[in-house]
Design an enzyme around this catalytic site. Structure first.
Site, PDB file in Angstrom:
ATOM      1  N   GLY A 142     -27.439 -13.395  41.446  1.00 49.91           N
ATOM      2  CA  GLY A 142     -28.156 -13.399  42.709  1.00 49.91           C
ATOM      3  C   GLY A 142     -27.327 -12.880  43.863  1.00 49.91           C
ATOM      4  O   GLY A 142     -27.594 -13.191  45.023  1.00 49.91           O
ATOM      5  N   GLY A 143     -26.288 -12.078  43.572  1.00 46.64           N
ATOM      6  CA  GLY A 143     -25.525 -11.459  44.644  1.00 46.64           C
ATOM      7  C   GLY A 143     -24.725 -12.429  45.484  1.00 46.64           C
ATOM      8  O   GLY A 143     -24.297 -12.089  46.584  1.00 46.64           O
ATOM      9  N   SER A 223     -24.816 -10.744  35.945  1.00 46.98           N
ATOM     10  CA  SER A 223     -24.582 -10.095  37.223  1.00 46.98           C
ATOM     11  C   SER A 223     -23.423 -10.781  37.940  1.00 46.98           C
ATOM     12  O   SER A 223     -22.353 -10.903  37.362  1.00 46.98           O
ATOM     13  CB  SER A 223     -25.873 -10.094  38.046  1.00 46.98           C
ATOM     14  OG  SER A 223     -25.788  -9.241  39.151  1.00 46.98           O
ATOM     15  N   GLU A 354     -29.327  -0.078  33.923  1.00 46.45           N
ATOM     16  CA  GLU A 354     -28.863  -1.020  34.943  1.00 46.45           C
ATOM     17  C   GLU A 354     -29.150  -0.502  36.349  1.00 46.45           C
ATOM     18  O   GLU A 354     -29.476  -1.259  37.264  1.00 46.45           O
ATOM     19  CB  GLU A 354     -27.357  -1.264  34.790  1.00 46.45           C
ATOM     20  CG  GLU A 354     -26.939  -2.046  33.563  1.00 46.45           C
ATOM     21  CD  GLU A 354     -27.199  -3.535  33.692  1.00 46.45           C
ATOM     22  OE1 GLU A 354     -27.683  -3.978  34.755  1.00 46.45           O
ATOM     23  OE2 GLU A 354     -26.922  -4.262  32.721  1.00 46.45           O
ATOM     24  N   HIS A 471     -31.709  -4.027  35.267  1.00 44.61           N
ATOM     25  CA  HIS A 471     -30.794  -5.130  35.556  1.00 44.61           C
ATOM     26  C   HIS A 471     -31.571  -6.441  35.568  1.00 44.61           C
ATOM     27  O   HIS A 471     -32.585  -6.563  36.236  1.00 44.61           O
ATOM     28  CB  HIS A 471     -30.146  -4.880  36.925  1.00 44.61           C
ATOM     29  CG  HIS A 471     -29.041  -5.809  37.274  1.00 44.61           C
ATOM     30  ND1 HIS A 471     -27.873  -5.874  36.558  1.00 44.61           N
ATOM     31  CD2 HIS A 471     -28.908  -6.712  38.283  1.00 44.61           C
ATOM     32  CE1 HIS A 471     -27.072  -6.764  37.110  1.00 44.61           C
ATOM     33  NE2 HIS A 471     -27.676  -7.295  38.156  1.00 44.61           N
TER      34      HIS A 471
END
Length: 559
Positions: A142-143, A223, A354, A471
């Site tokens: 989730g960055g 991620s 991706e 992704h």
């Protein structure tokens, strides 16, 4: 490094697929007494009439509120009485962005008091040493600005019941709450990583009471969850907390890290926007006073208001809420940390396209243009987009990279142009860093196995077929969504999901991975970088995935 806020949402959507509903029946389960207190969970009857127990919303840290906001987490107090662990926890405060699609919203309330974990365990609950189960601990993506263990896609019941393992998921602080850096202990940065560390320590101490073996723990993530997993694998503070790792689309060689000084300078802009700093009274010159002021700011102001004050999406920047090197948990850079560690087993992989979803969020207006207006992507426009991408990362050899990716593509080959654009973004951020870490593990003698996920889900939120296996698309298959919700998927997808949950849990239990035909999964090495595909049709064994592209990028990474 200044990142557009729209890019943050790229990795933001990573791992936040939500498909509502439940298929299991729920009744109260047993009470388990641990060194943290006593917890009552739920009994779940899952697919195939298998019975497991779920313990949801267990606090592993004190609420990081008030004077504890922005500080390293503290262990939760011992719980008196019996804690009813039957509801998933609130999500940590996170970005409220116009770019998020409805299905990417957390499915639980947001609270600052959010440091909880969930676990699912086979119904045997045996604490006899020889009967303890292997444990899987998940870190969501989730960055570092979005995501939650409460999301339905991360429900661990299918993994637990299918693989006869204990599954743990956790919340950790996001955005400014997880990474604000004042260069002091008031806000030291990397709080999110320390949250993850504390959750792992809780698991190590207490998982045996839930039937899990504290000496057979595998950490896995996707991620930035994979970034964090590999950072923690290299940290000197995690010795003995887990034995092997699995990485889905990401590694510690990623470019999304910063040094402390740059981070503090950029965080000062946030302090200014929320009214706690100015040109002469800064986060660096007056850290104690500025952080004290920021502790009084309403949580929503950090995650919503100040982004809106920055204007258009293109003008929004990432305030560098990313991990930094130079503290106890990450004393130095990845290339140095890896020299000091005894590397064991690694299962890693990437998705075949991706860069498609990452490109959409990096340039959201482009996706709308091509999908809604049916415009053609030209080499000239792709060149402009690539240059914009490279500016974000302060990459100086953009002309060389553009020639490498686009030089041999014909002007009228839109598919080739699109593939080149997706390749630049996906290779630089995800694919090549993942391969580089697999290379390094193999070089050091670790057991390495690699996959490539090739299935575009029938539930895909991306209308164009050319988005491919994007992704985060693999997560729903790993956690068994096609098994839990068969009406939403094809029979072939259900079969693939069953195979993937079996593969993931077999790695955790024995590292004995089998191909669909029953033969041995190929080993990955520098001389033979073999991988197996994960798709609904025939499984393919390949070698040298994205080799030319990753050879091109290798000199630009500190490996």
């Amino acid at each position: 490094m200044m990142l557009p806020r729209c890019f943050v949402t790229v990795l933001l959507m990573s791992s936040v697929l939500y498909i509502g509903g439940e298929t299991s029946s729920e009744v109260l389960g047993p009470v388990v007494s641990t060194e943290a207190g006593s917890f009552q969970g739920m009994e779940l009857t899952t697919h195939g009439e298998r019975v497991i127990y779920a313990f949801l919303g267990i606090p592993y840290a004190k609420p990081p509120t008030g004077l504890l906001r922005f500080k390293k987490p503290q262990p939760a107090d011992f719980i008196q009485g019996t804690y009813k662990a039957t509801e998933k926890p609130p999500s940590c405060f996170q970005l409220d962005s116009d770019l998020q699609l409805p299905w990417a919203d957390p499915d639980s309330p947001m609270k600052e008091d959010c440091l909880f974990l969930n676990l699912w365990t086979p119904a045997s609950l045996s604490t006899e040493e020889e009967e303890l189960k292997s444990v899987m601990v998940w870190i969501h993506g989730g960055g570092y600005t979005s995501g939650s263990s409460a999301l339905d896609v991360y429900d661990g019941q299918t993994l637990s019941s299918s693989g006869d393992v204990v599954v743990v998921t956790m919340n950790y602080r996001l955005d400014a709450f997880g990474f604000l850096n004042s260069l002091t202990e008031d806000a030291p940065g990397n709080m999110a990583l320390y949250d993850q560390l504390l959750a792992l320590q809780w698991v190590h101490t207490n998982i045996k009471y839930f039937g899990g073996d504290p000496n057979k723990v595998t950490l896995f993530g996707e991620s930035v969850g994979a970034f964090a997993t590999s950072f923690l694998a290299l940290s000197p503070l995690t010795k003995g907390l887990f034995q092997k790792i699995m990485l889905e689309s990401g590694s510690a060689y990623n470019k999304l890290t910063v040094n402390s000084i740059d981070q503090a300078k950029n965080n000062n802009q946030l302090a200014t926007l929320v009214g706690c700093a100015n040109e002469t009274f800064t986060l660096i010159s007056n850290p104690e006073e500025v952080v004290a002021c920021m502790r009084e700011v309403a949580p929503a102001k950090f995650t919503q208001t100040y982004y809106k004050e920055l204007g258009s999406e293109r003008e929004k920047i990432n305030f560098i809420f990313w991990p930094h090197f130079g503290d106890d948990i990450l004393p130095t850079r990845t290339a140095e940390l890896i020299k000091e560690k005894n590397l064991t087993a690694l299962f890693a992989g990437v998705n075949s396209v991706e860069g498609s979803a990452l490109s959409v969020f990096f340039f959201p207006e482009v996706y709308q243009m091509f999908v809604e207006s049916n415009l053609t992507l030209t080499k000239a426009y792709a060149t402009i987009l690539m240059n914009e991408f490279f500016k974000v990362f302060n990459f100086q050899d953009s002309a060389k990279a553009i020639e490498f990716y686009l030089g041999d593509v014909e002007d009228d080959d839109e598919e080739g142009i699109r593939s080149a654009l997706f390749g630049v973004v996906g290779d630089y951020i995800i694919t090549c860093p993942t391969i580089y870490l697999a290379d390094k593990y193999s070089e050091r003698g670790a057991n390495v196995q690699f996959y490539r996920f090739d299935r575009r889900p029938s539930t895909s939120q991306w209308p164009p077929e050319w988005m491919g296996a994007a992704h985060n698309d693999e997560i729903q298959f790993v956690f068994g969504m096609p098994v839990r919700y068969p009406e939403k998927y094809t029979e072939e997808e259900r079969t693939l999901s069953e195979y993937m949950t079996r593969t993931w849990t077999n790695f955790v239990k024995s590292e004995d991975l089998k191909l669909k035909n029953g033969s041995q999964w190929p080993s990955y090495s520098l001389s033979e970088p073999q991988f197996a595909t994960l798709q609904t049709n025939e499984q393919i064994i390949g070698s040298g995935q994205r080799k030319a592209e990753c050879d091109f990028w290798r000199p630009y990474f500190d490996i």
